[in-house]
Design an enzyme around this catalytic site. Structure first.
Site, short mmCIF file in Angstrom:
data_model
loop_
_atom_site.label_atom_id
_atom_site.label_comp_id
_atom_site.label_asym_id
_atom_site.label_seq_id
_atom_site.Cartn_x
_atom_site.Cartn_y
_atom_site.Cartn_z
CE1 TYR A 173 -1.16 -29.49 69.78
CE2 TYR A 173 0.35 -29.01 71.58
CZ TYR A 173 -0.14 -28.73 70.33
OH TYR A 173 0.38 -27.68 69.61
CE LYS A 202 -9.78 -30.28 55.61
NZ LYS A 202 -9.74 -29.22 54.58
CG ASP A 250 -9.20 -25.90 54.49
OD1 ASP A 250 -10.25 -25.77 55.17
OD2 ASP A 250 -9.16 -26.62 53.47
CG ASP A 291 0.17 -24.93 68.18
OD1 ASP A 291 0.60 -24.03 68.92
OD2 ASP A 291 0.90 -25.58 67.39
CG ASP A 347 2.07 -19.60 66.22
OD1 ASP A 347 1.81 -19.31 67.41
OD2 ASP A 347 3.14 -20.15 65.88
C1 IPM Z 1 1.93 -22.90 72.27
C2 IPM Z 1 3.21 -23.60 71.97
C3 IPM Z 1 3.17 -25.00 72.57
C4 IPM Z 1 2.02 -25.72 71.94
C5 IPM Z 1 4.46 -25.81 72.42
C6 IPM Z 1 5.66 -25.06 72.98
C7 IPM Z 1 4.34 -27.17 73.04
O1 IPM Z 1 3.44 -23.64 70.61
O2 IPM Z 1 1.64 -22.67 73.46
O3 IPM Z 1 1.19 -22.56 71.35
O4 IPM Z 1 2.17 -26.32 70.86
O5 IPM Z 1 0.95 -25.71 72.52
MN MN Z 2 1.92 -22.63 69.43
#
Ligand code: IPM
Ligand code: MN
Length: 323
Positions: free
Chosen positions: A121, A171, A204, A228, A232
């Site tokens: 990032y 990793k 993974d 990140d 999710d």
């Molecule tokens: C998150 C989002 C952000 C990230 C994006 C919107 C830049 O996906 O907060 O997880 O990748 O960190």
């Molecule tokens: Mn995200």
């Protein structure tokens, strides 16, 4: 005294879910002095402003920031993400991204600590011979001892307040430079926390365990990009991303609280977005502001209606009724 909080509703469903978060906080009896910031993709399309130095300076004087979601399909990818969200994380040095999840069987909560200022990032890299057949694009991963160590230390400290269990996810078998720095730092800091049981998973494999055996996790620490993706997945296996809340923390400065989900332009303006992730992010903010009583009440209320459905406002009503 009222806590001074900057509000960025943002784009899409962002303002809708933050409005419910604010209602719930008020109903829980916490007084906030709010400052609204009109920022995000829509604002950028209107007058070209993404974020200014003046606004960033103002934010340093706040007690917290509460963000809905930013991003609009009409703006090319990266512009708002880098110019607003990542600039906020980097400039305010919000180096911890804390994301709690309820295990799929409801048995326990586990939390992912995502390093929030470095890795892929950081924006290191560039193009050579762009738009030619010999084009080269590089995208580096920046890992500093300081950045890794402060995330790792935060995770160990958090582990001592919970079940004394911490897993490093990386990793190391392929990313032999960054992985080595993370692993060495983790192992060195671990010596200062003999009471904490440690584990290591490749990312993974961690994806499999998140789905099949989340019981093994209590606190997880990982780098920015793995965090990140993994968060999710954490959202998806623990009741959906509609419930996933997060804190972007600078333990020594101002911190920011936002749902994990995005601006969901496909359902924006329909009043059907689930506000629970924003409401739970609001509870994390109240915890951080020392309003732990109200935070706990909100969390309990939100958890009690998590299985229900309704419009955005109805879900807010349900949480308030359950308070
Ligand atoms: C998150 C989002 C952000 C990230 C994006 C919107 C830049 O996906 O907060 O997880 O990748 O960190
Ligand atoms: Mn995200």
């Amino acid at each position: 005294m009222a806590h001074k909080v900057g509000i960025i509703g943002g784009d899409g469903i962002g303002p809708e879910v933050i409005a419910q978060g604010m209602r719930v906080i008020e109903a829980a009896g916490v007084e906030l002095e709010t400052v609204d910031y009109d920022l995000g993709g829509e604002r950028y399309l209107r007058d070209g402003v993404i974020l200014t130095d003046e606004i960033l300076e103002e934010w340093r004087g706040l007690d917290a920031l509460y963000v809905g979601a930013v991003g609009t399909p009409a703006v090319p990818p990266g512009v708002i993400e880098r110019g607003l969200l990542l600039r906020m994380r980097f400039t305010l040095d919000l180096y911890i991204n804390l994301r709690p999840f309820l295990a799929p069987d409801g048995s326990h909560e586990f939390v992912v600590i995502r390093e929030n200022t470095e890795g892929t990032y950081a924006g290191e890299g560039g193009f050579l011979r762009k738009n030619t057949p010999h084009e080269i694009a590089t995208q580096g991963s920046v890992n500093t001892r300081l950045g890794v160590e402060r995330a790792v230390r935060y995770a160990f400290e958090l582990a001592t307040t919970r079940r004394n269990h911490l897993t490093l996810v990386h990793k190391t078998n392929v990313l032999t430079f960054a992985g080595d720095l993370w692993e060495r730092t983790f192992n060195e800091v671990a010596e200062e926390y003999p009471q904490v049981d440690t584990a290591y998973n490749h990312v993974d494999a961690a994806c499999i365990y998140f789905v099949e055996d989340p019981q093994r996790y209590d606190v997880v620490v990982t780098d920015n990009l793995f965090g990140d993706i993994l968060t999710d997945l954490g959202g998806a296996v623990s009741g959906g991303v509609g419930l996933a809340s997060s804190a972007n923390l600078n333990p020594e400065g101002v911190s920011m609280f936002e749902p994990v989900h995005g601006s969901a332009p496909d359902i924006a303006g329909k009043g059907i977005a689930n506000p629970l992730a924003a409401i739970l992010s609001g509870a994390m903010m109240l915890d951080h502001l020392g309003e732990t009583d109200a935070a706990t009440r909100i969390r309990t209320a939100a958890d009690s209606v998590a299985g229900e459905t309704g419009t955005t406002v109805e879900m807010g009503d349900k949480v308030i009724a359950a308070l």
